[in-house]
Design a protein around this motif. Structure first.
Motif, mmCIF file in Angstrom:
data_model
loop_
_atom_site.group_PDB
_atom_site.id
_atom_site.type_symbol
_atom_site.label_atom_id
_atom_site.label_comp_id
_atom_site.label_asym_id
_atom_site.label_seq_id
_atom_site.Cartn_x
_atom_site.Cartn_y
_atom_site.Cartn_z
ATOM 1 N N VAL A 191 0.804 -1.222 0.316
ATOM 2 C CA VAL A 191 0.296 0.293 -0.137
ATOM 3 C C VAL A 191 0.468 1.409 0.199
ATOM 4 N N ALA A 192 1.920 1.256 0.351
ATOM 5 C CA ALA A 192 2.685 2.611 0.653
ATOM 6 C C ALA A 192 3.558 3.191 -0.755
ATOM 7 N N GLY A 193 3.373 1.766 -1.693
ATOM 8 C CA GLY A 193 3.800 2.066 -3.446
ATOM 9 C C GLY A 193 2.472 2.940 -3.547
ATOM 10 N N VAL A 194 1.435 3.554 -3.172
ATOM 11 C CA VAL A 194 0.192 4.025 -4.045
ATOM 12 C C VAL A 194 -0.006 5.195 -3.448
ATOM 13 N N PRO A 195 0.392 6.440 -4.110
ATOM 14 C CA PRO A 195 0.256 8.087 -3.966
ATOM 15 C C PRO A 195 -1.154 8.439 -2.945
ATOM 16 N N GLU A 196 -1.011 8.699 -1.661
ATOM 17 C CA GLU A 196 -2.378 9.119 -1.179
ATOM 18 C C GLU A 196 -3.323 9.617 -1.511
ATOM 19 N N ARG A 197 -3.460 10.794 -3.058
ATOM 20 C CA ARG A 197 -4.584 10.726 -3.818
ATOM 21 C C ARG A 197 -5.257 9.798 -4.459
ATOM 22 N N GLN A 198 -3.972 8.900 -4.969
ATOM 23 C CA GLN A 198 -5.115 7.376 -5.343
ATOM 24 C C GLN A 198 -5.495 6.344 -4.680
ATOM 25 N N PHE A 217 -7.568 3.890 3.047
ATOM 26 C CA PHE A 217 -7.824 4.046 1.836
ATOM 27 C C PHE A 217 -9.050 4.612 2.278
ATOM 28 N N GLU A 218 -9.997 5.657 1.287
ATOM 29 C CA GLU A 218 -11.160 5.644 1.083
ATOM 30 C C GLU A 218 -11.924 5.212 0.521
ATOM 31 N N VAL A 219 -12.913 4.849 1.095
ATOM 32 C CA VAL A 219 -13.990 3.554 0.327
ATOM 33 C C VAL A 219 -15.133 4.078 -0.730
ATOM 34 N N GLU A 220 -15.723 3.936 -1.556
ATOM 35 C CA GLU A 220 -16.074 4.754 -1.884
ATOM 36 C C GLU A 220 -16.929 3.851 -2.526
ATOM 37 N N ALA A 247 -10.036 11.815 -9.738
ATOM 38 C CA ALA A 247 -9.299 10.951 -11.518
ATOM 39 C C ALA A 247 -8.695 9.690 -11.104
ATOM 40 N N LEU A 248 -10.023 9.041 -10.676
ATOM 41 C CA LEU A 248 -9.158 7.650 -10.288
ATOM 42 C C LEU A 248 -8.954 6.600 -11.510
ATOM 43 N N PRO A 249 -7.939 5.378 -12.028
ATOM 44 C CA PRO A 249 -7.763 5.674 -13.247
ATOM 45 C C PRO A 249 -8.555 3.855 -13.064
ATOM 46 N N THR A 307 -3.631 -6.892 -6.586
ATOM 47 C CA THR A 307 -4.870 -6.024 -7.737
ATOM 48 C C THR A 307 -5.233 -4.913 -7.537
ATOM 49 N N ILE A 308 -5.481 -4.185 -6.293
ATOM 50 C CA ILE A 308 -5.844 -2.643 -5.327
ATOM 51 C C ILE A 308 -4.561 -2.090 -6.596
ATOM 52 N N THR A 309 -2.818 -2.260 -5.475
ATOM 53 C CA THR A 309 -2.529 -1.735 -5.741
ATOM 54 C C THR A 309 -1.720 -1.116 -7.017
ATOM 55 N N GLU A 310 -1.786 -2.756 -7.772
ATOM 56 C CA GLU A 310 -0.648 -2.744 -9.171
ATOM 57 C C GLU A 310 -2.076 -1.454 -10.281
ATOM 58 N N ALA A 311 -3.369 -1.368 -9.887
ATOM 59 C CA ALA A 311 -4.663 -0.658 -10.419
ATOM 60 C C ALA A 311 -4.202 0.909 -9.861
#
Length: 313
Positions: A191-198, A217-220, A247-249, A307-311
């Motif tokens: 998880v540390a590799g995912v920018p906080e905004r993402q 994570f913020e969960v929507e 701007a989620l990918p 899956t989450i972190t790579e996407a």
């Protein structure tokens, strides 16, 4: 042999056979489930709970699971065969916190002296996510530290059903806790590799609240914590706006929930100029098939995290 001696011999034989039979019946009544190489017959509701009990119980238990891969426990209805399996079990394990909504009353009725254990309900309420109306989010397994507490509840239930196996169950618990601690560290590193905004996780229903709370994570989610509630147009627009704002990918489908609402959200986000895609399938309310890595709790959580972190990266 004389007639009298023959009669005496027959009477003696009858006494011996009767004594053996009575001893056998008495032994059946007193023996524990694991005597003479037997195993404790356990029933679990979901395959996530079933995996937990199997790992902690090891060779002393035989676990039957009611719900397999892709089954939604919120909507599951017990068949007549399920009821028979539950009534024949020596111990029953389920998640609790209303996850098995339509089974809850039946599970309560089966609490007749044998262990019927809700592994999530021993977790202190101040560590649970309150969803209102006196209810808590049941998806505790997505916080690995909380699942350690569920493992302790499972071990206690097994010991109650099979006291002779306490040492084995305690050892099984200790070994599994070590694996869970390693898993927790691995999730945090990824998880540390995912920018906080993402770090915004969009899913079909709100199964990942504990993952978000534990790992930042913020969960929507489109639907609530139970799939009994249906998604509305307002829900779809709300989530589409979140995708556009961040701007989620990627967004994610779940193995036990139809993907129609996710497709509707993607279409709505596209109308706002936000281009996102399905980043992969997550295992939410059910683990994968038994013969795959995702069929275990450890493998399921690793799959979801990867899956989450790579996407999102």
């Amino acid at each position: 042999m004389t007639k009298n001696s023959a009669s005496t011999w027959v009477r003696a034989l009858i006494v011996v056979v009767a004594g053996i039979a009575l001893a056998g019946f008495a032994g059946c009544g007193e023996s524990s489930a694991t005597d003479d190489g037997g195993t404790l017959e356990v029933v679990a509701t979901t395959n996530i709970v079933g995996d937990l009990v199997s790992v902690v119980g090891g060779e002393r238990v035989r676990v039957k699971t009611l719900m397999g891969p892709g089954v939604d426990p919120h909507l599951y209805k017990a068949s007549a065969g399920d009821v028979r399996i539950l009534r024949d079990a020596e111990a029953i394990f389920y998640n609790g916190l209303e996850l098995e909504g339509k089974l809850s009353d039946l599970l309560g009725d089966l609490d007749d002296g044998r262990p019927v254990i809700a592994v999530a309900e021993g977790i202190p309420e101040d560590r649970l996510l309150d969803v209102g109306r006196g209810q808590f989010d049941p998806h505790v397994w997505f916080s690995v530290p909380l699942w350690q507490e569920a493992a302790e509840a499972a071990a206690d239930g097994l010991i109650a059903a099979d006291p002779d196996g306490e040492q084995d169950y305690r050892q099984g618990l200790a070994d599994y806790v070590s694996e869970l601690e390693a898993l927790d560290a691995d999730v945090r590193e990824r998880v540390a590799g995912v920018p906080e905004r993402q770090r915004v996780l969009v899913t079909s229903h709100d199964a990942f609240g504990y993952f978000g709370s534990e790992y930042g994570f913020e969960v929507e989610a489109i639907q609530g914590t139970s799939t009994v509630s249906e998604a509305t147009t307002a829900d779809i627009e709300r989530v589409a706006a979140a995708i556009a704002d961040s701007a989620l990918p990627a967004v994610f489908i779940e193995s036990s929930v139809p993907r129609q609402t996710i497709d509707a959200v993607l279409a709505s986000a596209a109308s706002r100029g936000a281009v996102a895609e399905v980043g992969g399938q997550l295992f939410g309310d059910a683990a994968g098939a038994a013969d795959t890595p995702e069929g275990t709790y450890l493998g399921m959580v690793r799959h979801n995290t990867t899956t989450i972190t790579e996407a999102l990266r």
